[in-house]
Design a protein around this motif. Structure first.
Motif, PDB file in Angstrom:
ATOM      1  N   ARG A   1      -4.275 -25.798  28.638  1.00 11.68           N
ATOM      2  CA  ARG A   1      -3.201 -26.770  28.897  1.00 11.68           C
ATOM      3  C   ARG A   1      -1.828 -26.178  28.602  1.00 11.68           C
ATOM      4  N   ALA A   2      -1.761 -25.277  27.620  1.00  6.91           N
ATOM      5  CA  ALA A   2      -0.494 -24.606  27.306  1.00  6.91           C
ATOM      6  C   ALA A   2      -0.247 -23.403  28.214  1.00  6.91           C
ATOM      7  N   ARG A   3      -1.241 -23.114  29.095  1.00  7.25           N
ATOM      8  CA  ARG A   3      -1.195 -21.984  30.020  1.00  7.25           C
ATOM      9  C   ARG A   3      -1.033 -20.639  29.304  1.00  7.25           C
ATOM     10  N   ARG A   4      -1.578 -20.591  28.095  1.00  9.67           N
ATOM     11  CA  ARG A   4      -1.665 -19.294  27.422  1.00  9.67           C
ATOM     12  C   ARG A   4      -2.752 -18.453  28.085  1.00  9.67           C
ATOM     13  N   ILE A   5      -3.754 -19.123  28.639  1.00 10.93           N
ATOM     14  CA  ILE A   5      -4.711 -18.488  29.532  1.00 10.93           C
ATOM     15  C   ILE A   5      -4.750 -19.325  30.809  1.00 10.93           C
ATOM     16  N   ARG A   6      -5.129 -18.714  31.936  1.00  9.87           N
ATOM     17  CA  ARG A   6      -5.006 -19.373  33.233  1.00  9.87           C
ATOM     18  C   ARG A   6      -6.386 -19.625  33.846  1.00  9.87           C
ATOM     19  N   PRO A   7      -6.731 -20.892  34.104  1.00 10.92           N
ATOM     20  CA  PRO A   7      -8.027 -21.208  34.709  1.00 10.92           C
ATOM     21  C   PRO A   7      -8.007 -20.928  36.206  1.00 10.92           C
ATOM     22  N   LEU A   8      -9.107 -20.355  36.712  1.00 13.82           N
ATOM     23  CA  LEU A   8      -9.171 -20.030  38.138  1.00 13.82           C
ATOM     24  C   LEU A   8     -10.334 -20.713  38.847  1.00 13.82           C
ATOM     25  N   ALA A   9     -11.433 -20.951  38.158  1.00 11.56           N
ATOM     26  CA  ALA A   9     -12.599 -21.589  38.783  1.00 11.56           C
ATOM     27  C   ALA A   9     -13.552 -22.054  37.696  1.00 11.56           C
TER      28      ALA A   9
ATOM     29  N   THR B   1     -15.268 -22.610  32.264  1.00 14.73           N
ATOM     30  CA  THR B   1     -14.247 -22.272  33.254  1.00 14.73           C
ATOM     31  C   THR B   1     -13.853 -20.809  33.135  1.00 14.73           C
ATOM     32  N   PHE B   2     -13.753 -20.134  34.289  1.00 14.37           N
ATOM     33  CA  PHE B   2     -13.331 -18.742  34.301  1.00 14.37           C
ATOM     34  C   PHE B   2     -11.813 -18.690  34.167  1.00 14.37           C
ATOM     35  N   CYS B   3     -11.349 -17.994  33.133  1.00 14.82           N
ATOM     36  CA  CYS B   3      -9.927 -17.889  32.850  1.00 14.82           C
ATOM     37  C   CYS B   3      -9.516 -16.424  32.738  1.00 14.82           C
ATOM     38  N   VAL B   4      -8.271 -16.173  33.028  1.00 16.58           N
ATOM     39  CA  VAL B   4      -7.722 -14.827  32.849  1.00 16.58           C
ATOM     40  C   VAL B   4      -6.598 -14.893  31.825  1.00 16.58           C
ATOM     41  N   GLY B   5      -6.340 -13.735  31.214  1.00 15.16           N
ATOM     42  CA  GLY B   5      -5.319 -13.649  30.183  1.00 15.16           C
ATOM     43  C   GLY B   5      -4.122 -12.831  30.613  1.00 15.16           C
TER      44      GLY B   5
ATOM     45  N   LYS C   1      -2.750 -16.318  41.136  1.00 13.35           N
ATOM     46  CA  LYS C   1      -2.715 -17.770  40.958  1.00 13.35           C
ATOM     47  C   LYS C   1      -4.066 -18.441  41.096  1.00 13.35           C
ATOM     48  N   ASP C   2      -4.989 -17.809  41.828  1.00 15.63           N
ATOM     49  CA  ASP C   2      -6.293 -18.423  42.029  1.00 15.63           C
ATOM     50  C   ASP C   2      -7.368 -17.342  42.072  1.00 15.63           C
ATOM     51  N   LEU C   3      -8.612 -17.759  42.270  1.00 12.68           N
ATOM     52  CA  LEU C   3      -9.695 -16.787  42.211  1.00 12.68           C
ATOM     53  C   LEU C   3      -9.628 -15.776  43.354  1.00 12.68           C
ATOM     54  N   ALA C   4      -9.219 -16.233  44.528  1.00 17.91           N
ATOM     55  CA  ALA C   4      -9.087 -15.302  45.654  1.00 17.91           C
ATOM     56  C   ALA C   4      -8.065 -14.212  45.336  1.00 17.91           C
ATOM     57  N   ASP C   5      -6.956 -14.604  44.725  1.00 11.38           N
ATOM     58  CA  ASP C   5      -5.945 -13.619  44.302  1.00 11.38           C
ATOM     59  C   ASP C   5      -6.548 -12.632  43.319  1.00 11.38           C
ATOM     60  N   PHE C   6      -7.328 -13.166  42.355  1.00 12.67           N
ATOM     61  CA  PHE C   6      -7.905 -12.302  41.332  1.00 12.67           C
ATOM     62  C   PHE C   6      -8.872 -11.286  41.941  1.00 12.67           C
ATOM     63  N   VAL C   7      -9.714 -11.755  42.846  1.00 12.11           N
ATOM     64  CA  VAL C   7     -10.686 -10.852  43.476  1.00 12.11           C
ATOM     65  C   VAL C   7      -9.952  -9.773  44.272  1.00 12.11           C
TER      66      VAL C   7
ATOM     67  N   LEU D   1      -9.080 -30.796  34.839  1.00  9.67           N
ATOM     68  CA  LEU D   1      -8.561 -29.791  35.770  1.00  9.67           C
ATOM     69  C   LEU D   1      -8.946 -30.095  37.213  1.00  9.67           C
ATOM     70  N   ALA D   2      -9.547 -31.257  37.446  1.00 15.49           N
ATOM     71  CA  ALA D   2     -10.154 -31.544  38.744  1.00 15.49           C
ATOM     72  C   ALA D   2      -9.167 -31.496  39.899  1.00 15.49           C
ATOM     73  N   ALA D   3      -7.916 -31.817  39.640  1.00 19.05           N
ATOM     74  CA  ALA D   3      -6.933 -31.849  40.731  1.00 19.05           C
ATOM     75  C   ALA D   3      -6.531 -30.461  41.205  1.00 19.05           C
ATOM     76  N   GLU D   4      -6.806 -29.441  40.389  1.00 18.90           N
ATOM     77  CA  GLU D   4      -6.308 -28.112  40.746  1.00 18.90           C
ATOM     78  C   GLU D   4      -7.335 -26.995  40.737  1.00 18.90           C
ATOM     79  N   ILE D   5      -8.411 -27.134  39.964  1.00 19.87           N
ATOM     80  CA  ILE D   5      -9.345 -26.017  39.802  1.00 19.87           C
ATOM     81  C   ILE D   5     -10.709 -26.365  40.409  1.00 19.87           C
ATOM     82  N   PRO D   6     -11.117 -25.650  41.471  1.00 16.49           N
ATOM     83  CA  PRO D   6     -12.403 -25.933  42.119  1.00 16.49           C
ATOM     84  C   PRO D   6     -13.562 -25.278  41.387  1.00 16.49           C
ATOM     85  N   THR D   7     -14.771 -25.669  41.757  1.00 18.52           N
ATOM     86  CA  THR D   7     -15.951 -24.988  41.251  1.00 18.52           C
ATOM     87  C   THR D   7     -16.192 -23.722  42.073  1.00 18.52           C
TER      88      THR D   7
END
Length: 313
Positions: A201-209, A114-118, A126-132, A219-225
C-alpha cells in the motif's frame, strides 16, 4: 468411602495453566501474524495466557517436529500454514507425519500470494508484461519464504512459463525475505498480503500479479491474477492456515480447543480482521480440515515431482 484406597482423584479442568503456540517461522511473517490474531481472543475463551514461541528452520519443519514430539497434554499447540505438508515432501524427509501425528483443531482461512518487485527493478516496469520484457535475457533472482513453499513453487512456475532465467533464493521465513526484497537483494517474490500489505500500500514494493484463483480484494481494481494474464491453471492453488495439536492430546482437551477455536474463527470480529488483511475466512472443523490436509499433501507431492522442487542441501 472417602479414605478408600485407589479412589480416583479429581483432575483439574483443562486448561489450568498457560498454553504455548509453536509458530515454525520467525516473527513478522504471515504465519506469526495469524497465530497472534488467533491467540488473543482464544486465551479469553480458554481463560489462560497463550505464549507464542517462534521456532524457525527447515522450511518450518524444525518447529513442527518440536510440536509433534511435545507432551500430548494440550499445553503445546502448533500454528502452521501449508508448509506443514509441503516441507517434508520438498526435503524428502518426514521427521513427523503431517496427518497421523497431529489433530487438526481448525482451519482459519487462506490468502492469495502476490508477485511483487522491489527497488532493483526499474520504476518504468508497471505490470507483469513489462517485467517479463525487461527480465528476458538477463539473470534474475527470486526470493521465497521457504524451500518448497507455495511461494517457491509459484516462482519456479513463473520463471518456466515466462521463459526467464532465474536463481531461486530460499529464506527461513517471510519477514527476512521481505527485508531483503526492500533492500534490493533480489528482483521479485511471491508474498502473503498479511505480511506485505502495508509495504504494498505504501508502494515500497510493487505488486504485478496474484497467484491463486481470485484477485486480492484490496488490489482487485488494478492487479490481475496470473491465470487472467494467460498463465496456466497450475497457479490455481490455495493453501491453509490453522491450528493443530499433537495427535494424542486427551479428548477433553481436544473438545475444549475445538469449540473455543470455532467461536474465535467464526466471530464477526475475527472475520473483519481477516478481511482487513486480505485473508479469506474459511473455517473448517477437524474432520474437514484433516481431509484438506490429506488432499494438499497429495497435490504437493505431484507438484514437487513435476517442478523438481526438492531441496538439494
Amino acid at each position: 468411602m472417602l479414605a478408600a484406597p485407589g479412589l480416583a482423584r479429581a483432575q483439574p479442568a483443562y486448561p489450568d495453566r498457560p498454553i504455548r503456540f509453536i509458530v515454525p517461522f520467525p516473527p513478522g511473517g504471515g504465519t506469526d501474524v495469524w497465530a497472534r490474531m488467533v491467540a488473543e481472543p482464544l486465551q479469553a475463551e480458554l481463560g489462560q495466557p497463550i505464549l507464542i514461541e517462534n521456532r524457525g528452520g527447515g522450511g518450518g519443519m524444525v518447529g513442527t517436529e518440536a510440536a509433534a514430539k511435545a507432551p500430548a497434554d494440550g499445553y503445546t499447540l502448533l500454528y502452521n500454514i501449508t508448509t506443514h505438508v509441503q516441507a517434508p515432501v520438498t526435503f524428502r524427509r518426514f521427521p513427523y507425519d503431517p496427518v497421523a501425528d497431529f489433530f487438526p483443531i481448525g482451519r482459519l482461512g487462506t490468502t492469495a500470494i502476490t508477485f511483487c518487485v522491489g527497488p532493483s527493478v526499474p520504476a518504468a516496469v508497471k505490470d507483469l508484461a513489462d517485467f517479463v520484457a525487461w527480465g528476458r535475457g538477463r539473470p534474475l533472482a527470486f526470493g521465497n519464504y521457504g524451500q518448497g513453499s507455495t511461494g517457491h513453487a509459484f516462482a519456479v512456475l513463473l520463471a518456466e512459463e515466462a521463459k526467464l532465467q532465474v536463481t531461486q533464493v530460499a529464506y527461513r521465513g517471510e519477514a527476512p525475505m521481505l527485508q531483503d526484497l526492500l533492500a534490493g537483494s533480489f528482483h521479485g517474490s511471491f508474498n502473503s498480503m498479511t505480511a506485505s500489505g502495508e509495504m504494498i500500500r505504501a508502494r515500497r514494493i510493487r505488486p504485478l500479479a496474484t497467484g491463486g484463483p481470485d484477485r486480492v480484494p484490496s488490489l482487485a481494481a488494478e492487479i490481475p491474477t496470473l491465470i487472467e494474464l494467460g498463465y496456466s491453471r497450475r497457479f490455481d492453488f490455495t493453501g491453509f492456515t490453522g491450528l493443530f495439536a499433537p495427535a494424542r492430546v486427551p479428548q477433553a482437551a481436544k473438545d475444549r480447543l475445538v469449540a473455543a477455536f470455532r467461536r474465535v474463527a467464526t466471530s464477526e470480529a475475527m472475520l473483519a480482521r481477516l478481511r482487513a488483511i486480505d485473508t479469506t475466512p474459511g473455517y473448517e472443523d477437524p474432520e474437514t480440515f484433516r481431509a484438506s490436509v490429506q488432499r494438499t499433501l497429495r497435490q504437493w507431492a505431484e507438484l514437487a515431482e513435476s517442478l523438481d522442487l526438492y531441496a538439494t542441501g
